[in-house]
Design an enzyme around this catalytic site. Structure first.
Site, mmCIF file in Angstrom:
data_model
loop_
_atom_site.group_PDB
_atom_site.id
_atom_site.type_symbol
_atom_site.label_atom_id
_atom_site.label_comp_id
_atom_site.label_asym_id
_atom_site.label_seq_id
_atom_site.Cartn_x
_atom_site.Cartn_y
_atom_site.Cartn_z
ATOM 1 N N ASP A 69 0.821 -1.211 0.000
ATOM 2 C CA ASP A 69 0.000 0.000 0.000
ATOM 3 C C ASP A 69 0.853 1.259 0.000
ATOM 4 O OD1 ASP A 69 0.982 -0.391 2.571
ATOM 5 O OD2 ASP A 69 -0.956 -0.841 3.453
ATOM 6 N N ASN A 137 -6.913 -2.514 14.696
ATOM 7 C CA ASN A 137 -8.315 -2.834 14.379
ATOM 8 C C ASN A 137 -8.431 -4.088 13.500
ATOM 9 O OD1 ASN A 137 -7.408 -1.952 11.923
ATOM 10 N ND2 ASN A 137 -8.876 -0.280 11.691
ATOM 11 N N HIS A 139 -6.829 -4.660 10.663
ATOM 12 C CA HIS A 139 -6.657 -4.494 9.207
ATOM 13 C C HIS A 139 -5.404 -5.217 8.709
ATOM 14 C CE1 HIS A 139 -4.265 -0.408 9.609
ATOM 15 N NE2 HIS A 139 -3.442 -1.427 9.675
ATOM 16 N N GLU A 144 -9.452 -1.903 5.883
ATOM 17 C CA GLU A 144 -10.034 -1.633 7.193
ATOM 18 C C GLU A 144 -11.246 -2.552 7.415
ATOM 19 O OE1 GLU A 144 -8.115 0.082 8.921
ATOM 20 O OE2 GLU A 144 -7.838 2.154 8.285
HETATM 21 P P1 PGA Z 1 2.902 -1.343 12.420
HETATM 22 O O1 PGA Z 1 1.758 -1.310 11.342
HETATM 23 O O2 PGA Z 1 3.869 -2.415 12.017
HETATM 24 O O3 PGA Z 1 3.556 0.031 12.345
HETATM 25 O O4 PGA Z 1 2.273 -1.615 13.732
HETATM 26 C C1 PGA Z 1 1.108 -2.507 10.999
HETATM 27 C C2 PGA Z 1 -0.166 -2.235 10.260
HETATM 28 O O5 PGA Z 1 -0.858 -1.227 10.548
HETATM 29 O O6 PGA Z 1 -0.521 -3.041 9.390
#
Ligand code: PGA
Length: 277
Positions: A69, A137, A139, A144
Site C-alpha cells: 500500500d 483494528n 486491518h 479496514e
Molecule cells: P505497524 O503497522 O507495524 O507500524 O504496527 C502494521 C499495520 O498497521 O498493518
C-alpha cells in the site's frame, strides 16, 4: 486452517525467525517474488536481511518486490511515504534492482487507473511470500474492517484509529492522509505463503480476533484462515490473549464441526442418489 504460530522474546528474535522464512523461499527460487509490508513491525526483519546481505552476500538481484500500500498524495521522496520507507529501511541496503520494485503510486493523476495497473502487475507476478503486519483494528494492508475481500487494489478511506497509529511519521497528526491505495484482501491471499508479524500489547486483541474471534469482515485478518500456508510470528505481548488450551479446544471444535458438515454432505449425497433410483 493451517496457521503455524511462533512466539519469540524480542525484536531480534522476530527478525531472525522471520528471516528463516524468507531464506527458505530464496533458497528454492532466486527470482522469488516478495511482497513487502511497511510499519514498525517488520523493521527487525529488514535489519536482519540487510545484515545477512552484508555478511553472507545473499543476493536479491533477481528478486521482484511488491508493496502492499501507499498513501494518496504523499510524494515518494517524502520521508512519510512507504516508497521512501522501503528504500531507507531495506532496498538501499541490499542489491535489489530498483526497476524490480513496485508500489502503488499515490501521486498518480488517475488513481483508479493506477489501482488497475497495480492489480494487473500483482496478478502477473503472484508473491512467493507475502510479509504482513496487522492493525490494532485487525486491518491487513489498508483493508479496514468491513472491506469486501473481493475488492482488488483500491482507494481506501483510513479510519481515525489507523491515522492516529500512523501519525508518528508526520509532523502533525492532521497531516496523515485520509486516503491510501491498497492491495485487496483476496489479492493478498494469492501469495503462496504468508508471513504475519505482530508485536506489542496494542496488537493482542487483533491477534486474538484473527485466530480465535468471529470469522467475519469486522476483523479483516480473519481472512488468513482461508490461506493454506500462514506463519504467524508474535512476541509475548502480542500473543498475550491467546490461551493455548483454549486455542486447541477451538481448533478441536472447528474440526468437529467440519467433520459434522462433511458427514451431513455425504448423507445429502446419498439421499440424492436414492431419490434418483
Ligand atoms: P505497524 O503497522 O507495524 O507500524 O504496527 C502494521 C499495520 O498497521 O498493518
Amino acid at each position: 486452517m493451517s496457521m503455524r504460530i511462533a512466539i519469540v522474546r524480542n525484536g531480534k528474535e522476530l527478525g531472525e525467525r522471520a528471516f528463516l522464512e524468507i531464506k527458505k523461499v530464496l533458497a528454492a527460487k532466486r527470482d522469488a517474488v516478495i511482497g513487502f509490508a511497511t510499519g514498525n513491525t517488520p523493521i527487525p526483519l529488514y535489519e536482519k536481511m540487510a545484515d545477512d546481505h552484508k555478511k553472507n552476500g545473499t543476493s536479491y538481484k533477481r528478486v521482484r518486490a511488491f508493496n502492499l500500500d501507499e498513501y494518496v498524495g504523499v510524494d515518494p521522496n517524502d520521508k512519510a511515504s512507504f516508497a521512501r520507507f522501503m528504500r531507507d529501511n531495506l532496498f538501499s541496503k541490499i542489491d535489489i534492482d530498483p526497476a524490480n520494485t513496485d508500489i502503488p503510486n499515490g501521486m498518480a493523476d488517475d488513481l483508479s487507473a493506477e489501482c488497475e495497473r497495480y492489480a494487473a502487475a500483482v496478478k502477473k507476478h503472484p508473491a512467493d511470500i507475502q510479509i504482513l503486519g496487522i492493525g490494532e483494528n485487525g486491518h491487513i494492508a489498508f483493508n479496514e474492517p468491513y472491506t469486501k475481500p473481493e475488492e482488488p487494489t483500491h482507494i481506501a478511506l483510513l479510519t481515525e484509529s489507523t491515522r492516529a497509529a500512523n501519525a508518528g511519521a508526520f509532523k502533525d497528526p492532521s497531516l496523515v492522509p485520509q486516503y491510501a491505495l491498497t492491495m485487496g484482501i483476496n489479492e493478498i491471499l494469492t501469495a503462496k505463503r504468508i508471513l504475519m508479524l505482530a508485536t506489542g500489547e496494542k496488537k493482542a486483541q487483533a491477534v486474538y480476533d484473527m485466530i480465535m474471534g468471529r470469522d467475519d469482515t469486522s476483523c479483516p485478518a480473519t481472512a488468513l484462515r482461508r490461506h493454506p500456508d500462514v506463519t504467524v510470528i508474535l512476541d509475548k505481548e502480542a500473543a498475550a490473549l491467546l490461551t493455548f488450551g483454549e486455542w486447541e479446544r477451538e481448533a478441536e471444535r472447528r474440526a468437529a464441526e467440519e467433520a459434522a458438515d462433511a458427514a451431513e454432505a455425504e448423507i445429502k449425497d446419498e439421499e440424492a442418489e436414492d431419490a434418483e433410483k
